[in-house]
Design a protein around this motif. Sequence first.
Motif: not given
Length: 346
Positions: A226-237, A305-312
């Motif tokens: 989750y920490d890695r998934v969140r880090a992706e989200g923070e970078a995007v925002l 990539p992590l958020n795309e994986l979880l979405q799928r």
Amino acid sequence: MRYIIIGAGAVGGAIGGRLAGAGAGAGAGCEVVLVARGAQYEALRERGLRLVVPDGPHVHRLTTVDGPHALGELRADDVLVLAVKTQDSAAALESWAPVTVAGGGTAGERLPLVCAQNGVESQRLALRRFRRVYGMCVWLPAAFVEPGVVSAAGTPLTGILHLGRYPSGTDETARRIAADLEKSRFEAPVVPDVTRWQYAKLLGNLANAIEAVSGVLTSEEGIALYDRVRAEGEAVLAAAGMAYAGDEEQKQARADKMRFEPFDGSERGAGSSWQSLHRGTGTIEADYLNGEIALLGRLHGVPTPLNELLQRLANDFARERREAGSMPVSELTRLAGEAVASVQED
């Protein structure tokens, strides 16, 4: 004001039930209409809404309809509260926006619509059809137990609901809605920048798909993912220039106002996405949580990539009606490593 709760599930049922029971004495609560479908509609019509909360179960026998046709002309003092999952928003907005209002005009032209949902997409959709749209950041631990029964285990407050005009601003209507909510075991801060709170909640909701696929986040391996998934989200925002409330600001907003107290007889899963899989609804809101990060990442050139994986995976689980939490965290972590590696190779 009369509150029409469009989507009387976990969140909608908790808000509607608390509004109906606000204040002291018989008849002191707000007037509430529940909108539901299928087994939930039948149960609410036959037995009323049973809201199980730490101060005891409450049964509210409220007007219940399965769509706007059952109400006829709407009232000028109606407030529409959209509490369906985002994947069901477009259909609900299409049904309610053209309904006529007493004195002339339509709901879309005259009535306030509050989006009490995860993510940020529904209020964008709503603004296409409604002139007066309000965003709400929903901190409300609630669960759909069975048709007609909703549990909300927050205490002493049932929830904290930041509220404001969308895209920004405040007004007297927001303050009146907040006043009713605050008589109903909620705190409802009226803020001019409600999206700051919603994007902060979105970062937390990125865990929903992990929990839906692999169960409650208790292991070190799951939390690290989750920490890695969140880090992706923070970078995007950050790349998109989207401001969000920080952890300390959120902690101060909650303080000791709300804690979770589970009670016997009400099963609460890992979250709303887990509940969708557990109930076998066939849909899940990952497109508007992890998918929101994927969308912004594509718009602003940030790999996700992590958020795309979880979405799928979440969508696969919903479509195939696979058991909630049935993928081992170790397998999910392995797939995550492959997803990141494939982006690095590109």
